[in-house]
Design a protein around this motif. Structure first.
Motif, short mmCIF file in Angstrom:
data_model
loop_
_atom_site.label_atom_id
_atom_site.label_comp_id
_atom_site.label_asym_id
_atom_site.label_seq_id
_atom_site.Cartn_x
_atom_site.Cartn_y
_atom_site.Cartn_z
N LYS A 143 0.84 -1.21 0.00
CA LYS A 143 0.00 0.00 0.00
C LYS A 143 0.87 1.26 0.00
O LYS A 143 0.60 2.21 -0.75
CB LYS A 143 -0.92 -0.02 1.23
N LEU A 144 1.91 1.27 0.81
CA LEU A 144 2.81 2.43 0.88
C LEU A 144 3.54 2.63 -0.44
O LEU A 144 3.79 3.77 -0.85
CB LEU A 144 3.81 2.24 2.02
N VAL A 145 3.87 1.54 -1.12
CA VAL A 145 4.52 1.64 -2.43
C VAL A 145 3.52 2.13 -3.47
O VAL A 145 3.83 3.03 -4.27
CB VAL A 145 5.12 0.28 -2.85
N ALA A 146 2.31 1.57 -3.46
CA ALA A 146 1.30 1.96 -4.44
C ALA A 146 0.92 3.43 -4.32
O ALA A 146 0.66 4.10 -5.32
CB ALA A 146 0.06 1.08 -4.27
N GLU A 147 0.92 3.94 -3.09
CA GLU A 147 0.55 5.34 -2.87
C GLU A 147 1.76 6.26 -2.86
O GLU A 147 1.67 7.43 -2.49
CB GLU A 147 -0.25 5.45 -1.57
N LYS A 148 2.91 5.71 -3.28
CA LYS A 148 4.13 6.48 -3.53
C LYS A 148 4.71 7.16 -2.30
O LYS A 148 5.28 8.24 -2.38
CB LYS A 148 3.90 7.48 -4.66
N TRP A 149 4.57 6.49 -1.15
CA TRP A 149 5.29 6.91 0.05
C TRP A 149 6.63 6.20 0.11
O TRP A 149 7.61 6.72 0.65
CB TRP A 149 4.48 6.62 1.31
N LEU A 150 6.66 4.99 -0.44
CA LEU A 150 7.89 4.20 -0.51
C LEU A 150 8.10 3.72 -1.94
O LEU A 150 7.16 3.63 -2.73
CB LEU A 150 7.82 2.99 0.43
N LYS A 151 9.36 3.39 -2.23
CA LYS A 151 9.71 2.87 -3.55
C LYS A 151 10.39 1.51 -3.36
O LYS A 151 11.20 1.34 -2.45
CB LYS A 151 10.66 3.83 -4.25
N LYS A 152 10.06 0.56 -4.23
CA LYS A 152 10.68 -0.75 -4.17
C LYS A 152 11.40 -1.01 -5.48
O LYS A 152 10.81 -0.90 -6.56
CB LYS A 152 9.63 -1.84 -3.93
N ASN A 153 12.68 -1.34 -5.38
CA ASN A 153 13.48 -1.59 -6.57
C ASN A 153 14.47 -2.71 -6.27
O ASN A 153 15.34 -2.57 -5.42
CB ASN A 153 14.23 -0.32 -6.99
N GLN A 154 14.31 -3.83 -6.97
CA GLN A 154 15.19 -4.98 -6.80
C GLN A 154 15.31 -5.40 -5.33
O GLN A 154 16.40 -5.68 -4.82
CB GLN A 154 16.58 -4.69 -7.39
N GLY A 155 14.17 -5.43 -4.65
CA GLY A 155 14.13 -5.88 -3.27
C GLY A 155 14.57 -4.87 -2.25
O GLY A 155 14.62 -5.17 -1.05
#
Length: 257
Positions: A143-155
Motif C-alpha cells: 500500500k505504501l509503495v502503491a501510494e508512492k510513500w515508498l519505492k521498491k526496486n530490486q528488493g
C-alpha cells in the motif's frame, strides 16, 4: 488571482494522487484547459501550478517541485506546509500501519544507504498493541509503495520524493544527526556522494553531482576544493579510482554523522 475550474480540477487530481511526474502535469494542464475552454499556453504548466499555489497557501498546502533521487526526473508533490506529526500528515492509515511506516523510516535511515531490504522490513518487530503478522506487513508495504510513500526496486525499499518533501520537518526533528541536505539543490539527500575529505561536510545527490560535474574532467568539491572522486561517463557517475558506478558503490557509504 482566483482559480478557474481548470485549476480546481487539477488541484483535485493532485489531492487524489499526491505526486505527479512532469509529463503527467503537462498532460493534466492541457486536459483541464481543454475541458473548461481555458486558453492553453504550451509549456505554461509551471505558471498554472503557481496560481494554484497562491490560492491554497492559506490552507497550509503547496505543490512543490523536486527531483527523484534515483533518476533525477522532476516530480510535483502536494504537501502540507505546517509542521505536524506523521500521524496527522498521513491520515488515511491505521495506527499499526503508521507504526510500521515509522519503523521502516528508522531502518532506512539507520542503514545509512537510503535503502533497506524488503526482507528486513518484513522482519520488523512492532510493539504491542501494533503487532502485525508478516502477511499483514506485506499488505501495508504494498500500500505504501502503491501510494508512492515508498519505492521498491530490486528488493530494496527507499523513501520517495513524496515522503522526503512531505515528511521534511518530521525527518529533521527525529533524525537531526542523520538527515543532511544536498549542497547543490538544498533538498534532503539520502542517496548521494560525500566529499572524500573527511573534514568536509559536502554531500550531493547523484543526479546533482552529474549535473554539476558533467563535462568537467577536473571536478573539485564545491566546498573545500578537494578533487571530486567521481566522474561522469555516459551519463553515469563513476568512481574514478575503482571504476564502479556510484549507484553500485557509493550508496553503501555511511553518511557522516
Amino acid at each position: 488571482m482566483a482559480m478557474t475550474d481548470a485549476h480546481r480540477l487539477s488541484l483535485q487530481s493532485f489531492m487524489t494522487k499526491g505526486v505527479m511526474s512532469s509529463e503527467e502535469v503537462i498532460r493534466l494542464h492541457a486536459h483541464a484547459c481543454a475541458k473548461f475552454q481555458v486558453y492553453h499556453v504550451e509549456n505554461g504548466h509551471d505558471e498554472f501550478v503557481k496560481r494554484i499555489n497562491r490560492n491554497i497557501q492559506p490552507f497550509s498546502m503547496e505543490i512543490r517541485v523536486a527531483k527523484d533521487e534515483d533518476d533525477g526526473n522532476q516530480v510535483y508533490v502536494l504537501v502540507r506546509t505546517e509542521e505536524s506529526e506523521i500521524c496527522k500528515l498521513i491520515s488515511d492509515y491505521q495506527a499499526n500501519e503508521l507504526a510500521l511506516f515509522q519503523k521502516i523510516i528508522d531502518l532506512i535511515i539507520e542503514n545509512g544507504t537510503g535503502m533497506a531490504s524488503s526482507t528486513d522490513v518484513l522482519n520488523i518487530v512492532l510493539p504491542q498493541p501494533h503487532k502485525l503478522l508478516k502477511i499483514d506487513k506485506q499488505i501495508v508495504l504494498d500500500k505504501l509503495v502503491a501510494e508512492k510513500w515508498l519505492k521498491k526496486n530490486q528488493g530494496q525499499i527507499s523513501l520517495t520524493t513524496r515522503s522526503i518533501l512531505e515528511l521534511k520537518h518530521y525527518l529533521r526533528e527525529h533524525f537531526p544527526d542523520d538527515v543532511t541536505v544536498c549542497n547543490l539543490c538544498s533538498n534532503i539527500v539520502f542517496k548521494g556522494n560525500n566529499c572524500s575529505n573527511i573534514n568536509c561536510s559536502v554531500r550531493l545527490h547523484f543526479h546533482c553531482s552529474r549535473d554539476m560535474f558533467h563535462g568537467r574532467p577536473n571536478a573539485v568539491c564545491p566546498g573545500c576544493g578537494t578533487k571530486w572522486p567521481y566522474v561522469v561517463e555516459n551519463g553515469m557517475e563513476v568512481d574514478s579510482e575503482q571504476g564502479t558506478s556510484s549507484s553500485s558503490s557509493s550508496t553503501s557509504k555511511k553518511r557522516k554523522r
